[in-house]
Design a protein around this motif. Structure first.
Motif, PDB file in Angstrom:
ATOM      1  N   ILE A 137      35.913  46.599  38.463  1.00  0.00           N
ATOM      2  CA  ILE A 137      34.517  46.919  38.189  1.00  0.00           C
ATOM      3  C   ILE A 137      33.735  46.624  39.462  1.00  0.00           C
ATOM      4  N   LEU A 138      33.086  47.647  40.005  1.00  0.00           N
ATOM      5  CA  LEU A 138      32.255  47.430  41.199  1.00  0.00           C
ATOM      6  C   LEU A 138      30.825  47.736  40.808  1.00  0.00           C
ATOM      7  N   THR A 139      29.941  46.787  41.020  1.00  0.00           N
ATOM      8  CA  THR A 139      28.571  47.019  40.579  1.00  0.00           C
ATOM      9  C   THR A 139      27.575  46.403  41.547  1.00  0.00           C
ATOM     10  N   ALA A 140      26.388  47.004  41.576  1.00  0.00           N
ATOM     11  CA  ALA A 140      25.313  46.464  42.406  1.00  0.00           C
ATOM     12  C   ALA A 140      24.267  45.908  41.460  1.00  0.00           C
ATOM     13  N   THR A 141      23.662  44.810  41.824  1.00  0.00           N
ATOM     14  CA  THR A 141      22.672  44.221  40.931  1.00  0.00           C
ATOM     15  C   THR A 141      21.411  43.844  41.692  1.00  0.00           C
ATOM     16  N   SER A 142      20.283  44.022  41.014  1.00  0.00           N
ATOM     17  CA  SER A 142      19.033  43.529  41.589  1.00  0.00           C
ATOM     18  C   SER A 142      18.690  42.220  40.878  1.00  0.00           C
ATOM     19  N   GLY A 143      19.630  41.670  40.179  1.00  0.00           N
ATOM     20  CA  GLY A 143      19.416  40.378  39.526  1.00  0.00           C
ATOM     21  C   GLY A 143      20.200  40.243  38.242  1.00  0.00           C
ATOM     22  N   ASP A 144      19.674  40.817  37.183  1.00  0.00           N
ATOM     23  CA  ASP A 144      20.223  40.492  35.875  1.00  0.00           C
ATOM     24  C   ASP A 144      21.509  41.222  35.501  1.00  0.00           C
ATOM     25  N   THR A 145      21.727  42.396  36.062  1.00  0.00           N
ATOM     26  CA  THR A 145      22.984  43.082  35.745  1.00  0.00           C
ATOM     27  C   THR A 145      24.159  42.202  36.127  1.00  0.00           C
ATOM     28  N   GLY A 146      24.076  41.604  37.297  1.00  0.00           N
ATOM     29  CA  GLY A 146      25.189  40.798  37.790  1.00  0.00           C
ATOM     30  C   GLY A 146      25.582  39.729  36.791  1.00  0.00           C
ATOM     31  N   ALA A 147      24.601  39.004  36.301  1.00  0.00           N
ATOM     32  CA  ALA A 147      24.888  37.928  35.355  1.00  0.00           C
ATOM     33  C   ALA A 147      25.474  38.479  34.067  1.00  0.00           C
ATOM     34  N   ALA A 148      24.863  39.534  33.559  1.00  0.00           N
ATOM     35  CA  ALA A 148      25.332  40.080  32.278  1.00  0.00           C
ATOM     36  C   ALA A 148      26.754  40.613  32.412  1.00  0.00           C
ATOM     37  N   VAL A 149      27.014  41.324  33.501  1.00  0.00           N
ATOM     38  CA  VAL A 149      28.347  41.896  33.704  1.00  0.00           C
ATOM     39  C   VAL A 149      29.368  40.769  33.933  1.00  0.00           C
ATOM     40  N   ALA A 150      29.005  39.817  34.768  1.00  0.00           N
ATOM     41  CA  ALA A 150      29.932  38.727  35.068  1.00  0.00           C
ATOM     42  C   ALA A 150      30.313  37.970  33.794  1.00  0.00           C
ATOM     43  N   HIS A 151      29.336  37.616  32.991  1.00  0.00           N
ATOM     44  CA  HIS A 151      29.634  36.872  31.763  1.00  0.00           C
ATOM     45  C   HIS A 151      30.384  37.726  30.752  1.00  0.00           C
ATOM     46  N   ALA A 152      30.021  38.994  30.693  1.00  0.00           N
ATOM     47  CA  ALA A 152      30.674  39.871  29.707  1.00  0.00           C
ATOM     48  C   ALA A 152      32.158  40.050  30.032  1.00  0.00           C
ATOM     49  N   PHE A 153      32.523  40.070  31.337  1.00  0.00           N
ATOM     50  CA  PHE A 153      33.908  40.345  31.734  1.00  0.00           C
ATOM     51  C   PHE A 153      34.697  39.093  32.088  1.00  0.00           C
ATOM     52  N   HIS A 154      34.015  37.964  32.227  1.00  0.00           N
ATOM     53  CA  HIS A 154      34.693  36.751  32.701  1.00  0.00           C
ATOM     54  C   HIS A 154      35.894  36.431  31.815  1.00  0.00           C
ATOM     55  N   GLY A 155      37.049  36.279  32.460  1.00  0.00           N
ATOM     56  CA  GLY A 155      38.241  35.890  31.706  1.00  0.00           C
ATOM     57  C   GLY A 155      38.971  37.050  31.044  1.00  0.00           C
ATOM     58  N   ILE A 156      38.455  38.301  31.165  1.00  0.00           N
ATOM     59  CA  ILE A 156      39.184  39.436  30.578  1.00  0.00           C
ATOM     60  C   ILE A 156      40.332  39.809  31.518  1.00  0.00           C
ATOM     61  N   GLU A 157      41.543  39.805  30.996  1.00  0.00           N
ATOM     62  CA  GLU A 157      42.744  40.051  31.794  1.00  0.00           C
ATOM     63  C   GLU A 157      42.772  41.466  32.355  1.00  0.00           C
ATOM     64  N   ASN A 158      43.317  41.608  33.546  1.00  0.00           N
ATOM     65  CA  ASN A 158      43.530  42.917  34.190  1.00  0.00           C
ATOM     66  C   ASN A 158      42.241  43.613  34.614  1.00  0.00           C
ATOM     67  N   ILE A 159      41.116  42.951  34.526  1.00  0.00           N
ATOM     68  CA  ILE A 159      39.881  43.547  35.034  1.00  0.00           C
ATOM     69  C   ILE A 159      39.296  42.638  36.120  1.00  0.00           C
ATOM     70  N   ARG A 160      39.249  43.199  37.348  1.00  0.00           N
ATOM     71  CA  ARG A 160      38.659  42.475  38.476  1.00  0.00           C
ATOM     72  C   ARG A 160      37.218  42.939  38.602  1.00  0.00           C
ATOM     73  N   VAL A 161      36.292  42.002  38.789  1.00  0.00           N
ATOM     74  CA  VAL A 161      34.881  42.359  38.862  1.00  0.00           C
ATOM     75  C   VAL A 161      34.334  42.001  40.253  1.00  0.00           C
ATOM     76  N   VAL A 162      33.760  42.986  40.942  1.00  0.00           N
ATOM     77  CA  VAL A 162      33.149  42.730  42.256  1.00  0.00           C
ATOM     78  C   VAL A 162      31.664  43.106  42.156  1.00  0.00           C
ATOM     79  N   ILE A 163      30.812  42.126  42.405  1.00  0.00           N
ATOM     80  CA  ILE A 163      29.369  42.340  42.237  1.00  0.00           C
ATOM     81  C   ILE A 163      28.656  42.188  43.578  1.00  0.00           C
ATOM     82  N   MET A 164      27.891  43.200  43.966  1.00  0.00           N
ATOM     83  CA  MET A 164      27.103  43.130  45.199  1.00  0.00           C
ATOM     84  C   MET A 164      25.628  42.931  44.881  1.00  0.00           C
ATOM     85  N   TYR A 165      24.976  42.129  45.695  1.00  0.00           N
ATOM     86  CA  TYR A 165      23.539  41.929  45.471  1.00  0.00           C
ATOM     87  C   TYR A 165      22.847  41.721  46.813  1.00  0.00           C
ATOM     88  N   PRO A 166      21.536  42.020  46.883  1.00  0.00           N
ATOM     89  CA  PRO A 166      20.821  41.850  48.148  1.00  0.00           C
ATOM     90  C   PRO A 166      20.576  40.359  48.405  1.00  0.00           C
TER      91      PRO A 166
END
Ligand code: PLP
Length: 438
Positions: A137-166
């Motif tokens: 999962i590659l995503t850009a966040t201006s703040g809240d998306t990052g947190a929501a995505v990170a928490h939603a996917f944290h610990g889910i097997e076989n899914i790597r999450v990369v979050i970019m932010y300014p």
């Protein structure tokens, strides 16, 4: 139901395809082939149901090709395990509080629904092929998306999450909420603006070789699953109003807008038959849309930093969906207006709301102020509370001159170290980084 690409109309995929792919060819957004719609009697039945049960009914027509009602019920029950609360502010104003999820922002609804859907689709695919399906999962966040995505996917097997932010452009607490988790959550602090981050994400998707190698997926608000999840709380707001009001013909929603995903979801709800009279898209100084609606010219300026920073977006990525809905007549053109609120007005509105007994934050304040400008006699204004005020603790405290306490979710991560890597606003670097870990 199929979803088609708004730019390359021949590309048609199922819900699972649209969720996994994120963006279509030529960076086109997916859109439902036909909009399900409910008659008045069905709407009334839906409004009488509990939130989760109703949400399953609302979502089912979109996803039925890939998920049974039982599977959808499991996903929705899991994803929507916190409420959307309508709180009265005055006789003809109420706030829809969407920040009672794990990261205290409305993006928990979409993020959690998307994560559970992807998890289910990955499991199905692994079962079918006998090979474990892996995704990035590659995503850009201006703040809240990052947190929501990170928490939603944290610990889910076989899914790597990369979050970019300014880097340096989001609040410290916001940053802490998604950069301290570790595990399958990787975070990149980019030397640039949110739009730069978003452009790099788009470039990564255009890079076929890269996308195929790492199983690329985006969790931005362009992902159709996030939008569909958000449709459900518009129904919930009207359901709560229907318990205290008999006339539902005058409901106006004011939506604090950045990428215009939230507004798009509201327009879906209206197109499906939910009684919503009209929408006000409230922006901060990043006013591409209000200028566009006035002049007919799409002319994004450079992104300006504001205190409602999750809306610091000058080229909103969901706009093509809104435009399509207005042009195709799914929603009448005059049902959407847009207002830009400046910093001074935002601050004075936070103070005004405090005087009314409601501690708010800049994003909701922008939406409340937009209501003040444009609501007419007899209309009932609902504005969306997109984040908990404690997420913007420093700025809110400095405006209202009194301390606000940190809810447990924030207090827990405030003391943890930030695990991000720094990166230039340079696609080559991002590409190397993504491939290095494969
Ligand atoms: C993301 C966000 C917005 C903007 O929502 P869009 O769907 O991108 O328009 C508004 N307020 C807050 C607090 C947000 O996090």
């Amino acid at each position: 139901m199929k979803f088609y690409n708004l730019k390359e109309n021949d590309e048609q995929v199922s819900f699972a395809g649209a969720v996994k792919q994120g963006l279509g060819k030529n960076q086109g957004l997916f859109f439902p082939q036909s909009m399900p719609s409910f008659d008045e009697q069905t709407i009334n039945k839906l409004l009488a149901m509990p939130f989760v049960e109703r949400s399953v009914q609302v979502l089912h027509p979109f996803v039925e090709e890939d998920l049974s009602k039982a599977e959808l019920t499991e996903i929705v029950t899991d994803a929507f395990n916190f409420p959307a609360l309508l709180q009265p502010i005055s006789t003809d104003r109420a706030i829809l509080e969407l920040f009672h999820g794990p990261t205290l922002a409305f993006k928990d609804f979409g993020g959690r629904f998307m994560a559970k859907c992807l998890q289910a689709f990955c499991a199905k695919e692994s079962e079918k092929t006998g090979v474990e399906k892996k995704l990035t999962i590659l995503t850009a966040t201006s703040g809240d998306t990052g947190a929501a995505v990170a928490h939603a996917f944290h610990g889910i097997e076989n899914i790597r999450v990369v979050i970019m932010y300014p880097k340096g452009k989001i609040s410290l607490l916001q940053e802490k909420m998604f950069t301290t988790l570790g595990g399958n959550i990787e975070t990149l602090a980019v030397d640039g603006s949110f739009d730069d981050c978003q452009a790099m994400v788009k470039q990564a998707f255009d890079d076929k070789e890269l996308a195929d190698t790492i199983g690329l997926n985006s969790a931005n608000s362009i992902n159709i699953s996030r939008l569909l999840a958000q449709v459900c709380y518009y129904f919930e707001a009207v359901a709560q109003l229907s318990r205290v009001k008999s006339d539902l013909s005058q409901i106006v929603f004011s939506v604090p807008s950045g990428n215009f995903g939230n507004l798009t979801a509201g327009l879906f709800a209206k197109a499906m038959g939910l009684p919503i009279k009209r929408f006000i898209a409230a922006t901060n100084a990043n006013d591409t849309v209000p200028r566009y609606l006035e002049t007919g010219e799409w002319q994004p300026h450079d992104t300006v930093a504001t205190i409602s920073n999750a809306m610091d977006v000058s080229n909103p990525n969901n706009w093509p969906r809104v435009e399509h809905m207005l042009k195709s007549g799914l929603v009448a053109q005059d049902c959407v207006s847009s207002v830009s609120i400046d910093e001074e007005q935002t601050q004075s509105t936070v103070i005004q709301l405090t005087k009314l007994g409601y501690i708010s934050e800049p994003h909701a304040a922008v939406a409340y102020k937009a209501l003040q400008y444009s609501v007419q006699e007899g209309e009932f204004g609902v504005f969306l509370g997109t984040a908990h005020p404690a997420k913007f603790k420093e700025v809110v405290e400095s405006i209202i001159g009194q301390p606000i306490s940190l809810p447990k979710e924030l207090a827990d991560c405030a003391g943890e170290p930030i695990l991000s890597k720094d990166m230039a606003s340079d696609f080559g670097q991002l590409r190397d980084y993504l491939l290095a870990a494969v």
